[in-house]
Design a protein around this motif. Sequence first.
Motif, mmCIF file in Angstrom:
data_model
loop_
_atom_site.group_PDB
_atom_site.id
_atom_site.type_symbol
_atom_site.label_atom_id
_atom_site.label_comp_id
_atom_site.label_asym_id
_atom_site.label_seq_id
_atom_site.Cartn_x
_atom_site.Cartn_y
_atom_site.Cartn_z
ATOM 1 N N HIS A 7 -2.724 -2.576 -5.306
ATOM 2 C CA HIS A 7 -3.282 -1.366 -5.921
ATOM 3 C C HIS A 7 -3.034 -0.082 -5.140
ATOM 4 O O HIS A 7 -3.394 0.990 -5.615
ATOM 5 C CB HIS A 7 -4.782 -1.521 -6.140
ATOM 6 C CG HIS A 7 -5.358 -0.456 -7.021
ATOM 7 N ND1 HIS A 7 -5.161 -0.426 -8.385
ATOM 8 C CD2 HIS A 7 -6.086 0.646 -6.726
ATOM 9 C CE1 HIS A 7 -5.757 0.636 -8.900
ATOM 10 N NE2 HIS A 7 -6.320 1.302 -7.925
ATOM 11 N N THR A 8 -2.424 -0.155 -3.992
ATOM 12 C CA THR A 8 -2.179 1.095 -3.278
ATOM 13 C C THR A 8 -0.871 1.034 -2.509
ATOM 14 O O THR A 8 -0.568 0.029 -1.874
ATOM 15 C CB THR A 8 -3.327 1.443 -2.310
ATOM 16 O OG1 THR A 8 -2.988 2.634 -1.593
ATOM 17 C CG2 THR A 8 -3.557 0.331 -1.300
ATOM 18 N N PRO A 9 -0.098 2.110 -2.560
ATOM 19 C CA PRO A 9 1.130 2.150 -1.775
ATOM 20 C C PRO A 9 0.908 2.637 -0.352
ATOM 21 O O PRO A 9 1.837 2.657 0.442
ATOM 22 C CB PRO A 9 2.005 3.148 -2.558
ATOM 23 C CG PRO A 9 1.017 4.058 -3.204
ATOM 24 C CD PRO A 9 -0.195 3.233 -3.502
ATOM 25 N N ARG A 10 -0.305 3.032 -0.012
ATOM 26 C CA ARG A 10 -0.574 3.563 1.323
ATOM 27 C C ARG A 10 -0.576 2.433 2.341
ATOM 28 O O ARG A 10 -1.313 1.459 2.229
ATOM 29 C CB ARG A 10 -1.918 4.281 1.343
ATOM 30 C CG ARG A 10 -1.998 5.488 0.423
ATOM 31 C CD ARG A 10 -1.341 6.701 1.048
ATOM 32 N NE ARG A 10 -2.137 7.204 2.148
ATOM 33 C CZ ARG A 10 -1.773 8.212 2.913
ATOM 34 N NH1 ARG A 10 -0.608 8.795 2.727
ATOM 35 N NH2 ARG A 10 -2.541 8.640 3.890
ATOM 36 N N ASP A 11 0.238 2.566 3.378
ATOM 37 C CA ASP A 11 0.350 1.505 4.369
ATOM 38 C C ASP A 11 -0.977 1.235 5.061
ATOM 39 O O ASP A 11 -1.275 0.102 5.435
ATOM 40 C CB ASP A 11 1.417 1.875 5.402
ATOM 41 C CG ASP A 11 1.730 0.717 6.335
ATOM 42 O OD1 ASP A 11 2.133 -0.349 5.837
ATOM 43 O OD2 ASP A 11 1.545 0.883 7.567
ATOM 44 N N VAL A 12 -1.808 2.280 5.195
ATOM 45 C CA VAL A 12 -3.084 2.111 5.885
ATOM 46 C C VAL A 12 -3.995 1.126 5.158
ATOM 47 O O VAL A 12 -4.887 0.528 5.756
ATOM 48 C CB VAL A 12 -3.788 3.484 6.041
ATOM 49 C CG1 VAL A 12 -4.257 4.014 4.685
ATOM 50 C CG2 VAL A 12 -4.953 3.386 7.004
ATOM 51 N N PHE A 64 2.179 -7.823 -8.985
ATOM 52 C CA PHE A 64 2.097 -6.740 -9.954
ATOM 53 C C PHE A 64 1.703 -5.429 -9.279
ATOM 54 O O PHE A 64 0.728 -5.374 -8.523
ATOM 55 C CB PHE A 64 1.068 -7.066 -11.039
ATOM 56 C CG PHE A 64 1.447 -8.228 -11.898
ATOM 57 C CD1 PHE A 64 2.282 -8.046 -12.991
ATOM 58 C CD2 PHE A 64 0.990 -9.500 -11.616
ATOM 59 C CE1 PHE A 64 2.647 -9.121 -13.787
ATOM 60 C CE2 PHE A 64 1.346 -10.576 -12.404
ATOM 61 C CZ PHE A 64 2.181 -10.388 -13.490
ATOM 62 N N GLY A 65 2.444 -4.371 -9.592
ATOM 63 C CA GLY A 65 1.994 -3.034 -9.272
ATOM 64 C C GLY A 65 1.204 -2.488 -10.442
ATOM 65 O O GLY A 65 1.203 -3.060 -11.537
ATOM 66 N N VAL A 66 0.537 -1.338 -10.250
ATOM 67 C CA VAL A 66 -0.332 -0.811 -11.297
ATOM 68 C C VAL A 66 0.303 0.350 -12.059
ATOM 69 O O VAL A 66 -0.356 1.051 -12.810
ATOM 70 C CB VAL A 66 -1.698 -0.389 -10.718
ATOM 71 C CG1 VAL A 66 -2.466 -1.622 -10.262
ATOM 72 C CG2 VAL A 66 -1.538 0.595 -9.565
ATOM 73 N N SER A 67 1.583 0.572 -11.845
ATOM 74 C CA SER A 67 2.394 1.490 -12.656
ATOM 75 C C SER A 67 3.848 1.141 -12.385
ATOM 76 O O SER A 67 4.166 0.452 -11.404
ATOM 77 C CB SER A 67 2.117 2.960 -12.303
ATOM 78 O OG SER A 67 2.611 3.274 -11.007
ATOM 79 N N LEU A 68 4.736 1.610 -13.250
ATOM 80 C CA LEU A 68 6.157 1.341 -13.034
ATOM 81 C C LEU A 68 6.632 1.922 -11.714
ATOM 82 O O LEU A 68 7.393 1.294 -10.967
ATOM 83 C CB LEU A 68 6.976 1.908 -14.194
ATOM 84 C CG LEU A 68 6.809 1.209 -15.550
ATOM 85 C CD1 LEU A 68 7.534 1.990 -16.645
ATOM 86 C CD2 LEU A 68 7.337 -0.223 -15.481
ATOM 87 N N VAL A 90 2.101 -3.877 -14.307
ATOM 88 C CA VAL A 90 1.115 -3.862 -15.392
ATOM 89 C C VAL A 90 0.357 -2.548 -15.227
ATOM 90 O O VAL A 90 -0.492 -2.422 -14.348
ATOM 91 C CB VAL A 90 0.146 -5.058 -15.327
ATOM 92 C CG1 VAL A 90 -0.903 -4.942 -16.434
ATOM 93 C CG2 VAL A 90 0.902 -6.366 -15.455
ATOM 94 N N THR A 91 0.716 -1.572 -16.029
ATOM 95 C CA THR A 91 0.182 -0.225 -15.841
ATOM 96 C C THR A 91 -1.328 -0.199 -16.021
ATOM 97 O O THR A 91 -1.870 -0.725 -16.990
ATOM 98 C CB THR A 91 0.849 0.760 -16.822
ATOM 99 O OG1 THR A 91 2.251 0.789 -16.541
ATOM 100 C CG2 THR A 91 0.279 2.153 -16.674
ATOM 101 N N ASP A 249 2.740 8.210 -3.093
ATOM 102 C CA ASP A 249 1.465 7.799 -2.510
ATOM 103 C C ASP A 249 0.403 7.455 -3.537
ATOM 104 O O ASP A 249 -0.649 6.939 -3.175
ATOM 105 C CB ASP A 249 0.922 8.907 -1.584
ATOM 106 C CG ASP A 249 1.466 8.790 -0.172
ATOM 107 O OD1 ASP A 249 2.154 7.806 0.115
ATOM 108 O OD2 ASP A 249 1.190 9.689 0.649
ATOM 109 N N GLU A 250 0.632 7.771 -4.804
ATOM 110 C CA GLU A 250 -0.358 7.469 -5.839
ATOM 111 C C GLU A 250 0.062 6.195 -6.573
ATOM 112 O O GLU A 250 1.172 6.101 -7.079
ATOM 113 C CB GLU A 250 -0.459 8.620 -6.831
ATOM 114 C CG GLU A 250 -1.588 8.467 -7.818
ATOM 115 C CD GLU A 250 -2.953 8.431 -7.157
ATOM 116 O OE1 GLU A 250 -3.566 7.340 -7.156
ATOM 117 O OE2 GLU A 250 -3.391 9.461 -6.619
ATOM 118 N N ALA A 251 -0.849 5.225 -6.623
ATOM 119 C CA ALA A 251 -0.528 3.977 -7.313
ATOM 120 C C ALA A 251 -0.597 4.166 -8.828
ATOM 121 O O ALA A 251 0.338 3.816 -9.558
ATOM 122 C CB ALA A 251 -1.485 2.872 -6.871
ATOM 123 N N ALA A 252 -1.706 4.714 -9.320
ATOM 124 C CA ALA A 252 -1.866 4.882 -10.762
ATOM 125 C C ALA A 252 -2.412 6.260 -11.118
ATOM 126 O O ALA A 252 -1.802 7.018 -11.843
ATOM 127 C CB ALA A 252 -2.778 3.788 -11.322
#
Length: 359
Positions: A7-12, A64-68, A90-91, A249-252
């Motif tokens: 749910h998040t692309p942020r490495d932290v 699954f990511g939460v957007s393309l 799966v958006t 940096d924004e997942a969805a």
Amino acid sequence: LYLYNDHTPRDVAHPKWTVEQMLRLRVDPRYVFQIPSRAADAEGRPLDAIDVTRLLWLLSDQLFGVSLKHAEHITHMPGAGDIHGKVRAVTNGVSVETWQDARFRDPGIVGDDERLWSAKTELKERLIQFLVGPLGLDEAMQAHLRESPVAVWIRRVTSYKRLDLLADLLSDPSMRERFLASGVVYVIGGRVHQDDEWAREQVARLQALVASDARLRRQVLIVRNYNVWDAPVFFQGATATTMISDPWDEAAATGRSKGQLNGALDIATDDGVVPEFVSFHGRSDRPHGFCVPYENGQPPTPAGLLSAIKDFAAVATLAGTQLVLVVHPSIPARNLQELIALAKAKPGQINYGSSGSGT
């Protein structure tokens, strides 16, 4: 079958634990020693830790990511390595029952300007009346909001969601004047984590700027610590929502989805779910969004935000005019306060004329 929803692309947000921590948590030693999940830094150099996210990726049958765009980003994250064939998207969506006003669930409202205008006017009025409580809006300010395009910035306050751009914009004298001239009213709200010093600093900056300029108090309204169950009032009543982030940096960003379900426009960067749902002004013959651009892949700027706000104001403001109040010399009133007092003292005895209907 094991599925993993990232749910998040942020490495932290992707934990890295030492072998000792993994064993103390009673993680099966096979997962610690036999699966190639050693953490790496942004340059690909190995760290003395286990990348827990990569471990879960490798153990899962599908990811699954939460957007393309988020799914694409996952494949480029440190530690992604050989997972590319597992990644799907799966958006992310939002609950229609929770976030969408019932009037917008009728497909017939699309293209029916009269119904759309009526619904948005009523929802905006509900937002205004909600704001009376926490902000103490007087009648004049309520009237001002009714006549102004209202954008909401209702997001969790954290560094990559870039509330600092608005503070930087308003700190620049020239850009501040152009923002004021736009006529857009911004309603700011969002939770600040108690340990996030940066977030507290940005909110404090905005509060100080508003306190220092009476004109800003009409165009920047800061709502602190509202109940999350009241959030639909903001998204349903807004003329536009705001979704800004640094690149990738924004997942969805479901906030803009909540506004769009209720006929709101978008002021946004091209990240998260935005590329899937927003047609930007200047890029489409049926736009409903205004882009805060990434210049050559770099983070957005205050100037880019201002440009999007001005483009939004150009279509959201239906009309503007200057009014002058004059009285005949025989009327014993020399200012507005005296005229109001006279009208109250003589109800029904003072006539007026205007350019509007009913005169």
